[in-house]
Design an enzyme around this catalytic site. Structure first.
Site, PDB file in Angstrom:
ATOM      1  N   LEU A 182       0.871  -1.170   0.000  1.00  0.00           N
ATOM      2  CA  LEU A 182       0.000   0.000   0.000  1.00  0.00           C
ATOM      3  C   LEU A 182       0.909   1.221   0.000  1.00  0.00           C
ATOM      4  O   LEU A 182       1.901   1.246   0.740  1.00  0.00           O
ATOM      5  CB  LEU A 182      -0.918   0.020   1.232  1.00  0.00           C
ATOM      6  CG  LEU A 182      -1.950  -1.113   1.352  1.00  0.00           C
ATOM      7  CD1 LEU A 182      -2.691  -1.010   2.683  1.00  0.00           C
ATOM      8  CD2 LEU A 182      -2.938  -1.079   0.197  1.00  0.00           C
ATOM      9  N   ASP A 183       0.587   2.227  -0.822  1.00  0.00           N
ATOM     10  CA  ASP A 183       1.470   3.392  -0.879  1.00  0.00           C
ATOM     11  C   ASP A 183       1.386   4.187   0.420  1.00  0.00           C
ATOM     12  O   ASP A 183       0.523   3.952   1.271  1.00  0.00           O
ATOM     13  CB  ASP A 183       1.164   4.261  -2.107  1.00  0.00           C
ATOM     14  CG  ASP A 183      -0.226   4.867  -2.073  1.00  0.00           C
ATOM     15  OD1 ASP A 183      -0.526   5.595  -1.106  1.00  0.00           O
ATOM     16  OD2 ASP A 183      -1.006   4.625  -3.017  1.00  0.00           O
ATOM     17  N   ILE A 184       2.274   5.133   0.574  1.00  0.00           N
ATOM     18  CA  ILE A 184       2.436   5.832   1.851  1.00  0.00           C
ATOM     19  C   ILE A 184       1.176   6.579   2.275  1.00  0.00           C
ATOM     20  O   ILE A 184       0.908   6.743   3.470  1.00  0.00           O
ATOM     21  CB  ILE A 184       3.650   6.800   1.772  1.00  0.00           C
ATOM     22  CG1 ILE A 184       3.996   7.340   3.162  1.00  0.00           C
ATOM     23  CG2 ILE A 184       3.390   7.909   0.768  1.00  0.00           C
ATOM     24  CD1 ILE A 184       5.298   8.104   3.212  1.00  0.00           C
ATOM     25  N   THR A 186      -1.945   5.581   1.609  1.00  0.00           N
ATOM     26  CA  THR A 186      -3.077   4.654   1.688  1.00  0.00           C
ATOM     27  C   THR A 186      -3.029   3.904   3.012  1.00  0.00           C
ATOM     28  O   THR A 186      -1.961   3.485   3.466  1.00  0.00           O
ATOM     29  CB  THR A 186      -3.043   3.656   0.521  1.00  0.00           C
ATOM     30  OG1 THR A 186      -3.090   4.369  -0.710  1.00  0.00           O
ATOM     31  CG2 THR A 186      -4.231   2.710   0.576  1.00  0.00           C
TER      32      THR A 186
END
Length: 357
Positions: A182-184, A186
């Site tokens: 998951l990106d930073i 999210t």
């Protein structure tokens, strides 16, 4: 005067044209005979030369040896063994091997190498010997983690930022492997496991494991736009679409939707909405397969899954069921309340901030 008794016989008269025809036909006969003779002579010489000189004859084609007749390499693929040992997913380990970070008996490993874990072979990653003795008896464990915004899905960060691995329980002889990223910016459900093969299969697009997200968007959304997102939009890395889109609330141009994907490409949810000129202001993963983010689990908290849920994930990707668990049933029945978990997470965050200062 009487004619003589011997009279010369009269020769037949031939015209010039008939002579030409006669000469032409005879010449053709001679040519056909000579041509036939030359061909027979050439064939005779050719066969004689070929019989004397073996190098002039075409070599016979060798029979094709099929792969099934060849002896198979012994052992298992190196990346599969290391994944089962908890050293990462198969794709992560393949990247390590390609970078020359893995060695077998002192020699740099290559993709496709196989090893026999029972032979006592020494395998190193970055010079550190990996314990392979437990690879056959490692119990598959799975954690559910509520990732908060601001954490990175990496084991270490050169800038010293917080990572999703900082709060996970420590392991001996293996390590936690993140199932996807998951990106930073999210938050939400992130699964971890000790089984590299399970992680690899859950992440692979061919398995089509559903991922559901709750997303808040900023912009004017209409039915035509939703139809395009369901049908498919061409992104820079290929066609992408939402399997399901469900409106869940909101006022004005700030609206909430639950969207479902069948794969996990980088920032795919955000890029799909951005392709329609819509900005994503909040993104939370709420489901992976049939595993839903547990209610009451605070951001930064984790929960180890029971054997039933572990085997659901294994069956989902075609792996045999696990028969053992390290989860204490009595301890599971006395799970701490969400308030206690929140306090523990808060204490950890405060200690981490003081440490970085």
């Amino acid at each position: 005067m009487k004619p003589s008794q011997k009279q010369t016989q009269r020769q037949p008269h031939f015209s010039k044209d008939s002579a030409k025809k006669r000469d032409f036909s005879a010449k053709n006969d001679r040519r056909s005979v000579s041509r036939t003779a030359r061909i027979e002579t050439a064939n005779t010489k050719k066969s004689a030369v070929n019989s004397d000189n073996k190098f002039l004859s075409k070599p016979k084609a060798k029979p094709v040896v099929r792969a099934s007749n060849q002896p198979k390499a012994e052992g298992e693929k190196l990346q599969k063994v290391l994944a089962r040992a908890g050293q990462g997913s198969r794709r992560e380990i393949e990247t390590m091997i390609a970078a020359g970070r893995v060695s077998v008996e002192g020699k740099i490993a290559t993709l496709g190498d196989r090893i026999d874990v029972h032979s006592g072979v020494k395998v190193r990653i970055d010079g550190q010997i990996i314990n392979l003795s437990h690879t056959q008896k490692e119990i598959c464990r799975v954690l559910m983690y509520y990732k908060p915004e601001g954490e990175l899905c990496t084991r270490s960060d050169p800038e010293g930022r917080a990572t999703v691995f900082d709060r996970l329980p420590r392991l001996t002889g293996s390590r936690w492997i993140a199932v996807g990223r998951l990106d930073i910016n999210t938050s939400g459900l992130l699964l971890f496991t000790t089984d590299g093969e399970l992680a690899n299969r859950l992440m692979h697009p061919s398995r089509e494991v559903e991922r559901e997200y709750s997303v808040r968007v900023f912009g004017q959304v209409d039915d035509a736009m939703l139809a395009r997102l369901r049908k498919g939009v061409q992104l820079e890395d290929g066609l992408a679409n939402f399997k399901e889109i469900k409106f869940t609330g909101g006022v004005g141009i700030n609206q909430w939707y639950d969207v479902t994907l069948m794969e996990g490409r980088n920032r795919e949810v955000r890029r799909l909405w951005e392709s329609q000129g819509i900005q994503v202001s909040r993104l939370i993963r709420i489901r992976y397969g049939n595993i839903k983010l547990m209610k009451g689990l605070p951001r930064g908290g984790w929960e180890e899954m029971d054997l039933e849920n572990v085997n659901y994930l294994r069956e989902l990707v075609g792996l045999p069921a696990e028969t053992e668990t390290k989860l204490d049933v009595k301890q599971a029945s006395r799970r701490p309340k969400s308030g206690q978990i929140r306090k523990a997470v808060k204490r950890y965050s405060e200690m981490n901030k003081r440490y970085k200062k």
